[in-house]
Design a protein around this motif. Structure first.
Motif, PDB file in Angstrom:
ATOM      1  N   LEU A 126       0.765  -1.220   0.178  1.00  0.00           N
ATOM      2  CA  LEU A 126       0.054  -0.018   0.071  1.00  0.00           C
ATOM      3  C   LEU A 126       0.835   1.405  -0.109  1.00  0.00           C
ATOM      4  O   LEU A 126       0.634   2.387  -0.525  1.00  0.00           O
ATOM      5  CB  LEU A 126      -0.884   0.068   1.229  1.00  0.00           C
ATOM      6  N   VAL A 127       1.931   1.135   1.041  1.00  0.00           N
ATOM      7  CA  VAL A 127       2.904   2.434   0.834  1.00  0.00           C
ATOM      8  C   VAL A 127       3.459   2.590  -0.516  1.00  0.00           C
ATOM      9  O   VAL A 127       3.508   3.823  -0.868  1.00  0.00           O
ATOM     10  CB  VAL A 127       3.985   2.247   1.901  1.00  0.00           C
ATOM     11  N   ASN A 128       3.831   1.614  -1.293  1.00  0.00           N
ATOM     12  CA  ASN A 128       4.453   1.550  -2.618  1.00  0.00           C
ATOM     13  C   ASN A 128       3.587   2.402  -3.740  1.00  0.00           C
ATOM     14  O   ASN A 128       3.786   3.216  -4.320  1.00  0.00           O
ATOM     15  CB  ASN A 128       4.800   0.455  -2.996  1.00  0.00           C
ATOM     16  N   SER A 129       2.205   1.933  -3.587  1.00  0.00           N
ATOM     17  CA  SER A 129       1.243   2.469  -4.364  1.00  0.00           C
ATOM     18  C   SER A 129       1.065   4.069  -4.120  1.00  0.00           C
ATOM     19  O   SER A 129       0.777   4.832  -5.138  1.00  0.00           O
ATOM     20  CB  SER A 129      -0.040   1.610  -4.453  1.00  0.00           C
ATOM     21  N   LEU A 130       0.878   4.334  -2.639  1.00  0.00           N
ATOM     22  CA  LEU A 130       0.761   5.586  -2.240  1.00  0.00           C
ATOM     23  C   LEU A 130       1.898   6.673  -2.703  1.00  0.00           C
ATOM     24  O   LEU A 130       1.764   7.425  -3.389  1.00  0.00           O
ATOM     25  CB  LEU A 130       0.823   5.645  -0.845  1.00  0.00           C
ATOM     26  N   ILE A 131       3.218   5.981  -2.779  1.00  0.00           N
ATOM     27  CA  ILE A 131       4.301   6.821  -3.096  1.00  0.00           C
ATOM     28  C   ILE A 131       4.116   6.988  -4.663  1.00  0.00           C
ATOM     29  O   ILE A 131       4.409   8.114  -5.188  1.00  0.00           O
ATOM     30  CB  ILE A 131       5.778   5.953  -2.993  1.00  0.00           C
ATOM     31  N   ARG A 132       3.654   5.994  -5.430  1.00  0.00           N
ATOM     32  CA  ARG A 132       3.657   6.191  -7.152  1.00  0.00           C
ATOM     33  C   ARG A 132       2.682   7.298  -7.201  1.00  0.00           C
ATOM     34  O   ARG A 132       2.851   7.999  -8.202  1.00  0.00           O
ATOM     35  CB  ARG A 132       3.274   4.876  -7.547  1.00  0.00           C
ATOM     36  N   VAL A 133       1.673   7.208  -6.471  1.00  0.00           N
ATOM     37  CA  VAL A 133       0.392   8.431  -6.660  1.00  0.00           C
ATOM     38  C   VAL A 133       1.081   9.489  -6.533  1.00  0.00           C
ATOM     39  O   VAL A 133       0.897  10.556  -7.519  1.00  0.00           O
ATOM     40  CB  VAL A 133      -0.832   8.015  -6.176  1.00  0.00           C
TER      41      VAL A 133
END
Length: 1293
Positions: free
Chosen positions: A1265-1272
Motif C-alpha cells: 500500500l505504501v508503494n502504491s501511495l508513493i507512486r500516486v
C-alpha cells in the motif's frame, strides 16, 4: 473599388449627366435639405439667435436669398438607360449637387469644383460618379426678377428684426447678418450697410447659378474622369470653339472607349489632349485611383492608423469636412487599405442633407457629413457618441472611442509608413495648413528634384537643390522630423529614378506617376501587415462537414474559425486588437468566402491575391517560429508592384478610337461660349451599331467576366439562392447596406427604422448566445461542476461588444441626451427622478441595507441580504474615482450588473418608467417597441445561468467595502470569551493584513483595495484574559458592491491547551450561492469541494467517535485529491480554480494524508490527545540522533533526511501559533510544492518510531500500500505548484 463592380459593363462610362436649374419649373426651395438644416440650427437656439443669417447654405428661412438652396434637377442624361446599370435619378441628383443649386453674383468666387461620389445598390455592387460643378450666367429674366423679389421681402424682414432688436440691445450681439463675408460686427448696422452685403440688384449685378456635368462609370478611374470633365468645361468656356462638336467627345467616351482589361493600360482622347488610365492585373492589389497622399497630409500618419483601426473594428465612423472630395478620398482610402477585408456595413461617404436622420442608425457605418465651414464640432448634435470615431478632416483632428486597442506593432508600423511618405516629401505629421497654397507642392519628391534632369534642374550636387529647398517650410518641417529619426537629408536615399525611367518615355505626367507610386507603396505596407498577421490563417478555418446548402442555412450557428487556438498562438500585445477583430462581420465574411472557394478556380480575386502572398511568406519563413513572434517584418513587395505600374504607363497597351464627326443635322451642335448646351439626344441615345470591340467582346472576353462575377457573388448558386444568401448574410449589416437615396416619405423612414429594430434584436440574440456558448462550453463537459470561467481577453472582448450593442440600442431614436453615453444618460435621468420622489418625507433612504436585527433571531449563520437597487449600484460606480467618463461609467455598471446577475432586472426597472422613456425617445425607438423590448430583456436574462467576474477582474485597483461576520459555535458558550480576535482575508489579487474584530459583535465592515475572488481567511486571537478559548463555527465575508458572499467553515477551537493548542487557523472557503444563503436547508446536496467541515475537525477531540475508514477508502481519497490537482493543471490557465481548495479543502490532499496517518494510530490513554505532528516530531528526533548519523546510508537517503528535518524545524520555529494540525497542513503544502512528499512517506514507513506508534494493521506498515501511495504522489512532480502567500507566512524556505 472593393465590392464587385457592375461587371456587364465593358464601357468606360455608362452615363453622361447634366444637372442644374430647370428654367421651366423656376426656383423651388430645396425643402428637405433646408428643413433638416433649419431644424438642426434652431434646435437649441433662443429666439434672437434664430435670426442670425450666417453664411451657411442650408439654413433657409432667414438666409439671404443668394445663400439659400434651391432644387436642382437632372436636366439630361445619355443614354436613357443601360440594362446592366439602371439609371437612379434620385441618387444621381442628390449626389451630383448634394446641397442643391447655389447662386452667386459677379462679386463671388466661382471656381469650378470637382468631386466624386459612390452609389451602392442594395446587393452591395457599386457605381462611381464624377462631377464637375461650375457657374453659368442666368439668362432667364423670370429667374432674375424672382431673385430680386425675394431680396425685397428679405430686406424688409431684416429691417424689422434689426430695428426691434437694436432698440432692445445696442450691442446687437444676438443678430449677426452675414453675406459672402461671414458674420458682420453690427454695432452700427444700418439698412444701407445691410443691403450692401446682402444685395442683388437686377440693374447692376449679374446672377450666376451652379450647373454640373457628371460621368457615371463602373470603375473608379478618378484621374481620367476628372480630366475628361475639365476638358469639356474648358471647351465651353474658352473663346475658340473646340475642334469638334461636344457631342462627338461625349459619344466617344460613352460608346467608343472601353474599360482597360485587367493588367493593361488604355489611352483615349479628351477635347484637348490624350488621357491615360491603367488597371492592375488580377495578381496585384485591386484598382485604386484616389490620391492617398492627401489623406496623410490632411490627417497625419498617427491619426490615419487610429482611424484605420476603428474601421477594422467596425466602429461607427463619421467624417466631417467642407469639401465633398475630401470626404470621398478619406473614405475610399481607408476602405482600400483594409485589403483583403471589405467593409460590410452602411457606407455613405457623402451623406446628402436630406438623409441626416440616418446618423442614428444603430449599426456600424462609415459616413461623410458636409460641414459649412463655420460650425465647430460642439454644435453637432450626434445621437450616439459612445462608440463613435469622429474625424474632422479640415482641422486635422480625430476623436476616438474609449478603450480603442492599439494596432499590433503600431510604432514600427507608423515608422515604416512615415519612411515611405518622407521619400515623397510628405511630412508624416501631415500638413497642418493643408490649404490650396500647399497643393502645388503635393507632387514634390525630395529625391526627384535632385536627379530630375528632365526638367532642366541640372543639379551639380545634391546640395544645390538642397539649398533651393531650404526656404520651403514644408521641407523645413520635414528636415526637423528627419533629424529626429536620425537620417540627414543630404544622405536621403536619392532613388535614381533616372535609372528606371531614362529610356521609358512615360505617357502620363510625373505628378500622376508619383501619385500611383505613393499609392502602391503605402498600400503594400498596409497589406503586408495582414499577410504577416494572418500568415497561417488557413490552418484555423473550420471547414463545414455538411454540403454547401445545409451550411448556408445554418451559417449563423456555425463557428467558421477556431478563434481560441488562433489567439493562443499570437504574441500577447496583439490580443486586445485581434480578439476584437476576429468578432467582426468583415472577418466572418472573409472566412466564409474562403470556405466557399475551395479551389483556385473559384476564388474571389481578392482572396486569390491574398492567398498567393501568404504562400510566399510561408515559403520564406520555413522556420515558422518567426510567425509567432512579434518581430516586425517590413514589406518586401513594393518594388515589383511599382514596376508593374511603370511598365504599363511606359507602353500603352490599347488606344481607343478618336472622337469623330457624328451624323448630326446641320446647324446643330452650335452653342454660345460660356454655356454648357443641351446636347442632341438623338445622336447620344444609342451607341454605334457595329464596332469591333463590342462584337469581339461578347463571346470570349466578357463571358469570363460574367463567370467571375458569379463566383464573386458566391458560386454555383442560382439567382434565387443568391438572393436568399444576400438577404440572410450573417447579420443585419448586409440587410441595411445602404440607405435608399430617394425623396424619403415618412413610410420609407418608418420601414428603415423597423428594419433596425429587428436587426438589433437579432444581434442581441446572437451575442447572448455566443457569450453563453463561450462561457458554458467547458462547463458542460464537467457537468456543471468546477470553477470554469473564461477571463482575460476573450471575455473582455465579448463584454465590450455587449456594451457597444446596449449603447446602440439606447441611442436609437434618442431625442434628449446628456454626455456621450446614451445608456448612462438615461440612467442619470432615472436617478434624478427617483431621488426627487425619495426626497419627499416619509420614505427611508433608498438602497441601504435594512433590518440588521435579523441575525439574532435567525438559527443558521446568515447576513442580511443586500438590497437589490439600481440606484445604489449607480452610486457605487459614481464613487469609483478611476472612472472619469460617462461611457466608462456605463460600461462599469454593465459589468457590475452582469456579475450580480441583475442586468436584465435592472434594465427592466429602468424601462418601467414609461413617462421617462416617452420623454427621452421618439416613437419609433427600439426601447418603445414593447414586444421587442420584452424579448431583448428575456435574452439578457439568460446571462444569469453563468457566473461572470467581469467587474471584479477588471477593476482591480478600486476600493471595495467588505462585510465580515464571525459565527462562534452556539453549543459551547462563546459568550465568556475574553481574548481579542483578529482576522486576515486573502483573495486572488491581494490580502488585507491583520484586522481587529470587536469581540462583542464579531462583525466588521471595512474598505480595502479589491481582493479579487476570496480564497483564504486567517483567524486567530491574542490569548488574553481569563477565558481565551474560542470555538468558531465559520466565517462569512461579503463584497458589498458585487454581493458575492463566501463561507469559510472552521469547526475547531482556538486556544492554548484545547484541541491542538492553536491560536490561529487558516480557513479555506468558497462562494455561497444566493439560494444557500436564503434557504438554509440541510437537505441540499453538498457542493463539490467544501472546506473542512465540522465532523472531521471534532475527530481529535474524542477519538472514539472517529469514522473508521478502511484502507481502500483512504487510498481512494488520496487518489481523488491527487486527481483534482492533476486536472487543475491540465485546464487552460484562465479556467483554473483555486489550488488552495484542492490542497487544504475538505477532500483536499492534506485531509487525505491525514487519513493515511490516522489509520491504525495507537489510541492514547483517555483524555490525552496525540496528534500526527507529535509522531512527526518524534521521527525527527530519531533521524537527528547521533546513532542514526553514524549509520552509513546512501547519499540520497541522507539528503532526504536532511530536507525533512530542515522543514520540520522551520515550521516549529515559526513565530505563528498555528497549532499541531496547522503545522501538519503546512508541511504537506510545502512538501507538495517542493516535490518531496513521496520521499518523506518512504522515510517514515521505514522509521522505527512508526513501529512503536502504529498498530500492525496500519496502512503505513503495509509495504504494497505504501508503494502504491508513493507512486500516486510522484505524479505531482511535473507540476509547478505555487502556494498562496497566506499559507506559508513566516516560513523562510
Amino acid at each position: 473599388m472593393t465590392t464587385g463592380f457592375s461587371s456587364n459593363s465593358c464601357r468606360f462610362a455608362d452615363y453622361f449627366v447634366i444637372c442644374g436649374l430647370d428654367t421651366e419649373t423656376g426656383l423651388e426651395p430645396d425643402e428637405l435639405s433646408a428643413l433638416c438644416q433649419f431644424i438642426q440650427d434652431t434646435k437649441f437656439r433662443d429666439g434672437a439667435r434664430r435670426f442670425s443669417a450666417s453664411a451657411d447654405e442650408g439654413e433657409n428661412f432667414e438666409q439671404s436669398p443668394l445663400r439659400r438652396t434651391f432644387k436642382s434637377k437632372v436636366l439630361a442624361h445619355y443614354p436613357e438607360n443601360v440594362e446592366w446599370s439602371p439609371f437612379d435619378q434620385d441618387a444621381v441628383g442628390m449626389l451630383c449637387m448634394p446641397k442643391g443649386l447655389a447662386f452667386r453674383t459677379q462679386a463671388d468666387n466661382r471656381e469650378p469644383l470637382f468631386h466624386s461620389f459612390i452609389i451602392t445598390r442594395e446587393d452591395g455592387s457599386r457605381t462611381y460618379g464624377f462631377s464637375l460643378t461650375f457657374y453659368e450666367e442666368v439668362t432667364s429674366k423670370q429667374i432674375c426678377s424672382a431673385m430680386q423679389t425675394l431680396y425685397h421681402m428679405h430686406n424688409a424682414e431684416q429691417y424689422d428684426i434689426l430695428h426691434s432688436s437694436s432698440a432692445n440691445d445696442r450691442d446687437c450681439g444676438g443678430v449677426a447678418v452675414g453675406g459672402g463675408g461671414g458674420l458682420e460686427d453690427c454695432n452700427g448696422t444700418s439698412l444701407s450697410k445691410l443691403q450692401r452685403f446682402n444685395s442683388y440688384d437686377i440693374t447692376r449685378d449679374t446672377l450666376y447659378v451652379s450647373k454640373c456635368i457628371c460621368l457615371i462609370t463602373p470603375m473608379a478611374f478618378i484621374q481620367a474622369c476628372r480630366k475628361v470633365l475639365e476638358q469639356l468645361h474648358q471647351a465651353v468656356t474658352s473663346p475658340q470653339p473646340p475642334p469638334l462638336p461636344l457631342e462627338s467627345y461625349i459619344f466617344n467616351i460613352l460608346y467608343e472607349v472601353p474599360l482597360p482589361p485587367s493588367g493593361r493600360s488604355l489611352k483615349f482622347s479628351g477635347v484637348y489632349g490624350p488621357i491615360v488610365c491603367q488597371r492592375p492585373s488580377t495578381s496585384e492589389l485591386p484598382l485604386f485611383d484616389f490620391p492617398i497622399n492627401q489623406v496623410f497630409e490632411l490627417l497625419g500618419v498617427e491619426n490615419v492608423i487610429q482611424l484605420f483601426t476603428c474601421a477594422l473594428l467596425e466602429i461607427q465612423i463619421l467624417l466631417y469636412s467642407q469639401h465633398y472630395q475630401r470626404l470621398m478620398t478619406v473614405a475610399e482610402s481607408i476602405t482600400a487599405l483594409m485589403f483583403p477585408f471589405q467593409w460590410q456595413h452602411v457606407y455613405v461617404p457623402i451623406l446628402p442633407a436630406s438623409l441626416l436622420h440616418f446618423l442614428d442608425a444603430p449599426v456600424p457605418y462609415l459616413m461623410g457629413l458636409h460641414s459649412n465651414g463655420q460650425d465647430d464640432r460642439s454644435k453637432l448634435e450626434l445621437p450616439q457618441e459612445a462608440n463613435l470615431c469622429f474625424v474632422d478632416i479640415d482641422n486635422h483632428f480625430i476623436e476616438l472611442p474609449e478603450d480603442l486597442p492599439q494596432f499590433p506593432n503600431k510604432l514600427e508600423f507608423i515608422q515604416e509608413v512615415s519612411e515611405v511618405l518622407m521619400a515623397f516629401g510628405i511630412p508624416p505629421e501631415g500638413n497642418l495648413h493643408c490649404s490650396e497654397s500647399v497643393s502645388k507642392l503635393k507632387g514634390f519628391r525630395a529625391c526627384d528634384v535632385v536627379s530630375d534632369k528632365r526638367n532642366g534642374n541640372l543639379a551639380s550636387s545634391p546640395l544645390n537643390s538642397y539649398h533651393l529647398l531650404k526656404e520651403n517650410e514644408t521641407i523645413a518641417r520635414l528636415q526637423a522630423l528627419v533629424k529626429r529619426t536620425g537620417v540627414s537629408l543630404e544622405k536621403l536615399d536619392v532613388r535614381e529614378e533616372a535609372s528606371s525611367n531614362k529610356d521609358l518615355k512615360l505617357q502620363c505626367e510625373g505628378e500622376e506617376l508619383k501619385m500611383h507610386q505613393l499609392n502602391i507603396q503605402v498600400r503594400e505596407v498596409f497589406a503586408n501587415r495582414f499577410t504577416q498577421m494572418f500568415a497561417d490563417y488557413e490552418v484555423f478555418v473550420i471547414q463545414p462537414s455538411h454540403d454547401k446548402e445545409s451550411w448556408f442555412s445554418n451559417r449563423e450557428q456555425m463557428q467558421n474559425f477556431d478563434k481560441a487556438s488562433f489567439l493562443s498562438d499570437q504574441p500577447e500585445p496583439y490580443l486586445p486588437f485581434l480578439s476584437r477583430f476576429l468578432e467582426t462581420q468583415m472577418f466572418a465574411s472573409f472566412i466564409d468566402n474562403k470556405i466557399l472557394c475551395h479551389d483556385d478556380e473559384d476564388k474571389d480575386p481578392t482572396m486569390r491575391v491574398f492567398d498567393s502572398r501568404v504562400d510566399k511568406i510561408r515559403m520564406l519563413n520555413v522556420r515558422t517560429p518567426t510567425l509567432r513572434t512579434s518581430m516586425y517584418q517590413k514589406c518586401t513587395t513594393i518594388d515589383e508592384s511599382e514596376k508593374a505600374i511603370e511598365m504599363r504607363l511606359a507602353k500603352i497597351d490599347h488606344t481607343a478610337l478618336h472622337p469623330h464627326l457624328l451624323d448630326m443635322k446641320i446647324g446643330q451642335g452650335r452653342y454660345e461660349p460660356g454655356f454648357f448646351p443641351k446636347l442632341q439626344s438623338d445622336v447620344l441615345s444609342t451607341g454605334p451599331t457595329s464596332n469591333k470591340w463590342a462584337k469581339r467582346s461578347a463571346p470570349a472576353q466578357w463571358r469570363r467576366k460574367d463567370r467571375q462575377k458569379q463566383h464573386a457573388e458566391h458560386l454555383y448558386l442560382d439567382n434565387d439562392q443568391r438572393e436568399k444568401y444576400i438577404q440572410e448574410a450573417r447579420t443585419l449589416g448586409t440587410t441595411i447596406r445602404q440607405p435608399k437615396l430617394s425623396n424619403l416619405s415618412p413610410s420609407v423612414i418608418a420601414q428603415t427604422n423597423w428594419k433596425f429594430v429587428e436587426g438589433l434584436l437579432k444581434e442581441c440574440r446572437n451575442k447572448t448566445k455566443r457569450m453563453l456558448v463561450e462561457k458554458m462550453g467547458r462547463e458542460a463537459v464537467e457537468l456543471g461542476h468546477g470553477e470554469v470561467s473564461i477571463t482575460g481577453v476573450e471575455e473582455n472582448t465579448l463584454i465590450a461588444s455587449l456594451c457597444d450593442l446596449l449603447e446602440r440600442i439606447w441611442s436609437h431614436g434618442l431625442q434628449v441626451k446628456q454626455g456621450k453615453s446614451a445608456l448612462w444618460s438615461h440612467m442619470l435621468h432615472y436617478q434624478e427622478s427617483k431621488e426627487k420622489k425619495d426626497a419627499t418625507p416619509g420614505l427611508g433612504t433608498p438602497g441601504f441595507i435594512q433590518d440588521t436585527e435579523r441575525r439574532k433571531s435567525d438559527t443558521g449563520p446568515a447576513m442580511p441580504p443586500l438590497k437589490v437597487s439600481l440606484i445604489q449600484d449607480m452610486r457605487h460606480i459614481q464613487n469609483i474615482g478611476e472612472i472619469k467618463t460617462d461611457v466608462g461609467m456605463a460600461r462599469a455598471w454593465v459589468r457590475l450588473s452582469m456579475e450580480k446577475k441583475l442586468l436584465s432586472r435592472h434594465l427592466k426597472q429602468l424601462l418601467s418608467d414609461h413617462e421617462l422613456t416617452k420623454k427621452l425617445y421618439k416613437r419609433y425607438a427600439f426601447l418603445r417597441c414593447d414586444d421587442e423590448k420584452e424579448q431583448f430583456l428575456y435574452h439578457l436574462l439568460s446571462f444569469n445561468a453563468v457566473d461572470y467576474f467581469c467587474f471584479t477582474n477588471v477593476f482591480t485597483t478600486v476600493l471595495i467595502p467588505y462585510h465580515v461576520l464571525v459565527i462562534p459555535s452556539k453549543k459551547l458558550g462563546g459568550s465568556m470569551f475574553t481574548a481579542n480576535p483578529w482576522i486576515c482575508i486573502s483573495g486572488e489579487l491581494s490580502e488585507t493584513g491583520v484586522l481587529q474584530v470587536p469581540k462583542n459583535t464579531l462583525e466588521i465592515t471595512f474598505e480595502c483595495q479589491n481582493l479579487g475572488k476570496l480564497t483564504t481567511v486567517q483567524i486567530g486571537h491574542d490569548n488574553s484574559g481569563l477565558y481565551a478559548k474560542w470555538l468558531v463555527e465559520c466565517v462569512m465575508v461579503r463584497n458589498e458592491i458585487t454581493g458575492h458572499a463566501y463561507k469559510f467553515p472552521c469547526g475547531r477551537w482556538l486556544g492554548k491547551g484545547v484541541d491542538d493548542g492553536s491560536l490561529e487557523r487558516i480557513l479555506v472557503g468558497e462562494q455561497v450561492t444566493p439560494s444557500m444563503e436564503n434557504e438554509e436547508r440541510l437537505c441540499r446536496t453538498p457542493p463539490m469541494q467544501q472546506s473542512p467541515s465540522m465532523i472531521r475537525r471534532f475527530v481529535t477531540i474524542s477519538p472514539n467517535s472517529k469514522p473508521k475508514l478502511n484502507t481502500g477508502q483512504i487510498q481512494e481519497a488520496v487518489g481523488e485529491a491527487i486527481n483534482g490537482i492533476v486536472k487543475h493543471f491540465h485546464k487552460p490557465e484562465k479556467e483554473r480554480g483555486s489550488l488552495t481548495l484542492l490542497l487544504c479543502g475538505e477532500y483536499g490532499l492534506v485531509s487525505a494524508l491525514e487519513q493515511v496517518f490516522q489509520h491504525g494510530f495507537k489510541s492514547p490513554r483517555l483524555f490525552k490527545n496525540v496528534f500526527i505532528w507529535d509522531f512527526l516530531e518524534k521521527a525527527q528526533v530519531h533521524f537527528e540522533s547521533p546513532e542514526q548519523r553514524d549509520l552509513v546510508q546512501d547519499e540520497n537517503w541522507q539528503t532526504r533526511v536532511r530536507n525533512f528535518c530542515r522543514f520540520m524545524s522551520a515550521i516549529n520555529n515559526t513565530p505563528r501559533s498555528i497549532g499541531k494540525d496547522g503545522k501538519f497542513q503546512l508541511l504537506v503544502c510545502l512538501g507538495a510544492r517542493d516535490h518531496m512528499l513521496h520521499h518523506w512517506i518512504a522515510l517514515l514507513a521505514d522509521c522505527p518510531i512508526t513501529a512503536q506508534m502504529f498498530e500492525d494493521s496500519a496502512l503505513i506498515k503495509d509495504h504494497t500500500l505504501v508503494n502504491s501511495l508513493i507512486r500516486v504522489l510522484q505524479t505531482l512532480q511535473e507540476f509547478n505548484i505555487i502556494l498562496e502567500a497566506s499559507l506559508i507566512k513566516g516560513i523562510g524556505i
